[in-house]
Write a protein that holds these residues in place. Structure first.
Motif, PDB file in Angstrom:
ATOM      1  N   ALA A   5      -4.615   1.712   3.484  1.00 45.18           N
ATOM      2  CA  ALA A   5      -4.394   3.012   2.835  1.00 45.18           C
ATOM      3  C   ALA A   5      -5.053   4.120   3.644  1.00 45.18           C
ATOM      4  CB  ALA A   5      -4.934   2.995   1.409  1.00 45.18           C
ATOM      5  N   LYS A   6      -6.253   3.879   4.164  1.00 45.93           N
ATOM      6  CA  LYS A   6      -6.926   4.891   4.964  1.00 45.93           C
ATOM      7  C   LYS A   6      -6.106   5.204   6.220  1.00 45.93           C
ATOM      8  CE  LYS A   6     -11.462   4.522   5.640  1.00 45.93           C
ATOM      9  NZ  LYS A   6     -12.742   3.818   5.891  1.00 45.93           N
TER      10      LYS A   6
ATOM     11  N   ARG B 168      -2.977   4.996   6.519  1.00 47.24           N
ATOM     12  CA  ARG B 168      -1.780   5.753   6.133  1.00 47.24           C
ATOM     13  C   ARG B 168      -2.076   7.218   5.837  1.00 47.24           C
ATOM     14  NH1 ARG B 168       3.437   4.402   4.854  1.00 47.24           N
ATOM     15  NH2 ARG B 168       3.786   2.307   5.615  1.00 47.24           N
ATOM     16  N   VAL B 169      -3.230   7.514   5.242  1.00 47.56           N
ATOM     17  CA  VAL B 169      -3.494   8.912   4.872  1.00 47.56           C
ATOM     18  C   VAL B 169      -4.174   9.673   6.009  1.00 47.56           C
ATOM     19  CG1 VAL B 169      -3.613   8.345   2.412  1.00 47.56           C
ATOM     20  CG2 VAL B 169      -5.733   8.457   3.754  1.00 47.56           C
TER      21      VAL B 169
ATOM     22  N   ALA C 243      -5.461   6.897  -2.333  1.00 49.83           N
ATOM     23  CA  ALA C 243      -4.347   7.825  -2.589  1.00 49.83           C
ATOM     24  C   ALA C 243      -4.812   8.993  -3.449  1.00 49.83           C
ATOM     25  CB  ALA C 243      -3.198   7.080  -3.270  1.00 49.83           C
TER      26      ALA C 243
ATOM     27  N   ILE D 278       0.618   4.197  -2.838  1.00 49.00           N
ATOM     28  CA  ILE D 278       0.361   5.609  -2.532  1.00 49.00           C
ATOM     29  C   ILE D 278       1.485   6.482  -3.085  1.00 49.00           C
ATOM     30  CG2 ILE D 278       0.168   7.291  -0.650  1.00 49.00           C
ATOM     31  CD1 ILE D 278      -1.275   5.123   0.982  1.00 49.00           C
TER      32      ILE D 278
ATOM     33  N   ALA E 117      -6.123   0.734  -2.886  1.00 47.54           N
ATOM     34  CA  ALA E 117      -5.310   1.781  -2.258  1.00 47.54           C
ATOM     35  C   ALA E 117      -5.113   2.961  -3.206  1.00 47.54           C
ATOM     36  CB  ALA E 117      -3.955   1.204  -1.849  1.00 47.54           C
ATOM     37  N   GLN E 118      -5.145   2.686  -4.517  1.00 46.88           N
ATOM     38  CA  GLN E 118      -4.944   3.793  -5.466  1.00 46.88           C
ATOM     39  C   GLN E 118      -6.100   4.786  -5.415  1.00 46.88           C
ATOM     40  OE1 GLN E 118      -5.093   0.556  -6.173  1.00 46.88           O
ATOM     41  NE2 GLN E 118      -6.314   0.105  -7.997  1.00 46.88           N
TER      42      GLN E 118
ATOM     43  N   VAL F 134       0.830  -1.201   0.000  1.00 41.77           N
ATOM     44  CA  VAL F 134       0.000   0.000   0.000  1.00 41.77           C
ATOM     45  C   VAL F 134       0.872   1.262   0.000  1.00 41.77           C
ATOM     46  CG1 VAL F 134      -1.528   1.350   1.498  1.00 41.77           C
ATOM     47  CG2 VAL F 134      -2.061  -1.044   0.970  1.00 41.77           C
TER      48      VAL F 134
ATOM     49  N   TYR G  29      -4.503  12.745  -2.022  1.00 45.75           N
ATOM     50  CA  TYR G  29      -3.449  13.621  -2.547  1.00 45.75           C
ATOM     51  C   TYR G  29      -3.816  14.296  -3.852  1.00 45.75           C
ATOM     52  CZ  TYR G  29      -0.515  11.787   1.122  1.00 45.75           C
ATOM     53  OH  TYR G  29      -0.008  11.472   2.351  1.00 45.75           O
TER      54      TYR G  29
ATOM     55  N   ARG H 168       1.107   9.466  -5.854  1.00 46.09           N
ATOM     56  CA  ARG H 168       1.565  10.826  -5.559  1.00 46.09           C
ATOM     57  C   ARG H 168       2.565  11.297  -6.602  1.00 46.09           C
ATOM     58  NH1 ARG H 168       2.953  11.910   0.717  1.00 46.09           N
ATOM     59  NH2 ARG H 168       3.202  13.988  -0.152  1.00 46.09           N
TER      60      ARG H 168
END
Lengths: 433, 433
Positions: free
Chosen positions: B220-221, B223-224, B194, B38, B190-191, B34, B198, B42
Motif C-alpha cells: 500500500a505504501k 502504491r500511494v 489508504a 485502496i 492497507a486500509q 491492496v 486519501y 477512496r
C-alpha cells in the motif's frame, strides 16, 4: 481560455478545488510491459538490451556499441559551437558553487551520561542518471543531475540516453563530460533502468538512479525502488506567479509560457492583487502564443490548465499558493523576501521581477529537478543529499551503560525481546563483578 | 548450523556470494488485493474502514470509534507500570536530544555576480505513522518515528495501529502521548495507509507516511508513493559483528541473537580475526537457544541465515562488511572508531564491547529505523530530514541578470525552449533601454 477567478466570487472555492484536482496526466498502465522488460534484462543481460534497443530505438548495435567510446564522446563534443560550450560551462560552475554549500557536516559528541554519539555522511558509490531522448533531451538536466552527484563524491557516475535512429544530442554528451560523468550508454526506456539496477555484462549495476523519463521509465523506477534508491517520480511541471500591479505584463506572460511550452499538461497560474494587470497578462499571452514556435503546446496548456486568480492581498495569495504547493513560485512584488517567509510549500522560489524562472532552469545555481504535482508538501528538489547516506554512531562507556542500560532492559522486557535485554544484563553483570 | 567460513578457503567467494544473495523473505503478491482496498477506502471512506476493520481485525466499530478518545488514551496510559513509563521517558528524552542536533540550517548568500541564493527548510504539515499490531507492536518504534517528526515541527501527527479483537497495547498509546502524537486511530493494514493518504470523513489526509508493516502495508505504501511521501520499505533486519578475539563470547552471542529473535528471516553474521573465538560464540549461541523464550525463531534465523566468517585482518573485515552493507554493525575491537572510518556502508555503527545493539534499539539516541537488505548502500536511517523539505531561493539583480542571463538565453535556444529565452531577453532589453 484559462479560468479567471476572483477570491470574492461566490463559487471561488469550488472553482479553485477543480483547478487543484484537475487530472493533468494520463498515466497509461504499462506495468506489465515494464515487468517483462525488466525480467528479460535480468535474464539475458546485454542480449536483451541489444534486442530492445533495436525494437524501440530502431538502432542495431553490438553489445560493445552500447557504451560510447571516449573517441565518440570527443567527436560529438567537438561539434558543439563555442558559445554553447561556454554557456554550459558557466551553468556548470554556478550549479557546482551552489551545491557545494549543501554538503552536510558530520557530528560526534559525548553526552552527560558518557555516551559518544554522532553520525557520518558518505557518498553512494555508484549512481545512474536517466536522460530522455528526443525533444526532452535537455543538457541542462544532465548538469542538474550529475553535478550534485559528483559534489557528493559519487565515484562512478553513469548516464543512459536513448539515441533513436542513432541520433545523438552532442550537447548531452558535452554536458556529461563537463559534469564529470564516467560512463555513457546508448540506452533508454525500462531496459535502461533495468540495466542500471541489476547490471548486465556491459553495464555494472549502480546504487541510485535519478532523472526524468516517460511512463515506462517511471514505472520501471517504481519497480526497482528498494533494490536501488530512486529520486521522485516526476510529473508534469507547474509555475505559480504572485504579482502585484507594478510589473511588466510581458515579463509575467513569458514566465507563465515558459512552463506551458514544456508540455500540454504543464500548469501556469497567475495570482495577482490587480485584476487589470491579470487581464493585461492574458492579452500578452494571447499575442505571444501566435508568435512562439511551441505556441500550440503552450496554448493547449494555458487553455486547459492555466488560471488567473485575483486576490484581496498578498496574505491571501500566499495561502492559495500553499494549497497549490507549486514546483516553481515567482514572487513579483515589492518585497519578495518578506512574502517568501509566508510560503510553506514550494519547490523553488524566484524573488522579484529580475528573476525569471528560466534563470533557475539553467544558470541560477539551485537545482531545477523539483517536486511536481503538489509534492512540494513533502519533498524537496534534487540535492547532494540524494547522493549521500548517513551512518549513525554510538559508543557506550561502562558509565554510560550503567546509566541507561536499565531502561533498555525494561523496554526489552515490555516488548518480549529477551535476548535484547540479556545483551545488556550480561554486560552490567560483568561490570558489577 | 550456520555457515562457518574462512576467507582463505578456496570456495570462500562462492559461499559468501550465496550468503549475500540468499532470498530471506517471501513477499506474497498482494498487490491486487491492496489496490482493491485502496479503491474501496477512496470510494466509501469511513464505511469501508469500518467494514475492513470488522473483517481483518474482528472488531466492530462505529465510525466514531475509529479514533481513540482522550479518555480512552488516558485510561490505557494509566495502566502502564511506573518503571515502564520511566523507561519510555528516558528513551524519549535521549532520542529527542539526538534528533534535535539533526536540524539543518537555512542559508542565504550573495555571490560575486550579485545573485542572492539560498534555501529554507520547513516541516511537512501532517504526517502519519503506521504501527503494526500484535507481536510487532513496539512502543520503541513509536518513539523512533514520532519524535523526529515532532522535532522537525510537524504540526499534525497521527498514528494508526490495528487492535485485533480489540486488544490494545497500552505502551504504544503511552509512547505516542510522550512523543506528542496528536491523533490515534484503531486502523491497520492497507486500509490504514489508504485512509492516511486519501483521507476519509474521520481521518484527514496526511502528507507523509512512515513506519513498518506487513506485506499489505508495504504494498500500500508503494502504491500511494507520489500522492504522499513514504519512508523506505523495510525488509528483514540484519546485524554484522566484527570482533577480535579479545571479547566475551556471551556478549557477542547475545547481540547476534538480538537480531535473530526478531524474525526467522533476520540475518546475524559474525566476522572475526580469531577462529577459536568464532567457535566459542557458536557454542554460546547453541546454549542460549535452549534457554530463550523465542529460541525457535532465533534458532531458525541462525540456522538458515547466520554465518561466522574468519578473516585475516580488520581491513578484510571492513571490506566484507561493506559488501553486506548491514543495517546494524557492531565493532568489538580495540580501536572501534578507527575501524569505523574504514566502513562505507552501514545503517548504524555500535562502537566497542559496551555498546550492544539493543542499546540503540531503545535508549542510545540515534534512530532504530534503519536501512535493511543492503539498502545502506544508498539510504539512511530515519531522521528529522524525513519530515522536512527544502525550498530553494534565488534573486537576481539587474547586474546579476546582465552577467548570467546571456548564458541562459543560449541554453534555452539550444533546447528549443523559446519562451524560456525570451523571458530573459525581454528583461535584458528593458534594462538596456
Amino acid at each position: 481560455m484559462p479560468v479567471f477567478l476572483d477570491t470574492s466570487d461566490a463559487d471561488f472555492e469550488l472553482s479553485f478545488s477543480q483547478l487543484l484536482t484537475a487530472k493533468r496526466e494520463d498515466s497509461p498502465d504499462v506495468d506489465d510491459t515494464v515487468a517483462a522488460i525488466i525480467a528479460d534484462v535480468r535474464a539475458r543481460g546485454d542480449a536483451a538490451l541489444v534486442e530492445l534497443t533495436a525494437k524501440f530505438d530502431r538502432l542495431e548495435l553490438e553489445p560493445s556499441g552500447l557504451r560510447f567510446t571516449p573517441e565518440e564522446i570527443e567527436a560529438h563534443c567537438a561539434s558543439v559551437p563555442a558559445n554553447e560550450r561556454a554557456a554550459l560551462e558557466i551553468a556548470a560552475e554556478r550549479i557546482r558553487a551552489y551545491h557545494v554549500r549543501q554538503m552536510p557536516d558530520n557530528a560526534l559528541w559525548t553526552d552527560p551520561d558518557g555516551a559518544t554519539l554522532g553520525w557520518r555522511w558518505g557518498a553512494v558509490a555508484a549512481a545512474g542518471l536517466y536522460v530522455p531522448g528526443g525533444l526532452a533531451s535537455y543538457p541542462s538536466s544532465v548538469l542538474m543531475n550529475a553535478i550534485p552527484a559528483k559534489v557528493a563524491g559519487v565515484e562512478r557516475l553513469c548516464i543512459t540516453v536513448p539515441t533513436p535512429d542513432g541520433v545523438v544530442n552532442p550537447l548531452v554528451l558535452l554536458a556529461a563530460r563537463i559534469a564529470g560523468v564516467d560512463e555513457i550508454y546508448r540506452l533508454g526506456g525500462a531496459q535502461a533502468i533495468a540495466a542500471l539496477a541489476y547490471g548486465t555484462e556491459t553495464v555494472a549495476p549502480v546504487d541510485k538512479i535519478t532523472g526524468p523519463g516517460n511512463a515506462f521509465v517511471a514505472a520501471a523506477k517504481r519497480r526497482v525502488f528498494g533494490k536501488v534508491g530512486i529520486d521522485m517520480i516526476a510529473g508534469p511541471s507547474e509555475i505559480l506567479v504572485i504579482a502585484d500591479g507594478d510589473n511588466d505584463p510581458e515579463f509575467v506572460a513569458l514566465d507563465l509560457l515558459s512552463q506551458a511550452e514544456h508540455d500540454e499538461s504543464a500548469q501556469s497560474i497567475l495570482v495577482t492583487t490587480d485584476a487589470a494587470f491579470g487581464k493585461a497578462v492574458c492579452a500578452e499571452i494571447d499575442r505571444l502564443l501566435t508568435e512562439l514556435d511551441r505556441g500550440p503546446i503552450a496554448g493547449a496548456s494555458w487553455r486547459d490548465y492555466g488560471a488567473v486568480i485575483v486576490v484581496r492581498d498578498l496574505d491571501e495569495a500566499a495561502l492559495l499558493s500553499d494549497r497549490v504547493a507549486p514546483e516553481h513560485l515567482e514572487l513579483c512584488v515589492a518585497d519578495p523576501l518578506a512574502l517568501s517567509k509566508k510560503i510553506r510549500h514550494a519547490g523553488a522560489i524566484f524573488l522579484g521581477q529580475w528573476t525569471p524562472e528560466a534563470i533557475g532552469d539553467y544558470v541560477g545555481g539551485p537545482n531545477h529537478v523539483l517536486p511536481t504535482a503538489r509534492s512540494a508538501r513533502f519533498s524537496s528538489g534534487l540535492s547532494v543529499l540524494d547522493f549521500l547516506k548517513r551512518t549513525t554512531l554510538a559508543q557506550m562507556t561502562p558509565q554510560a551503560l550503567r546509566a541507561i542500560g536499565p531502561a533498555a532492559e525494561t523496554l526489552a522486557a515490555s516488548e518480549s525481546l529477551q535476548a535484547h535485554g540479556l545483551s545488556v544484563t550480561a554486560r552490567l553483570r560483568k561490570l558489577n563483578d
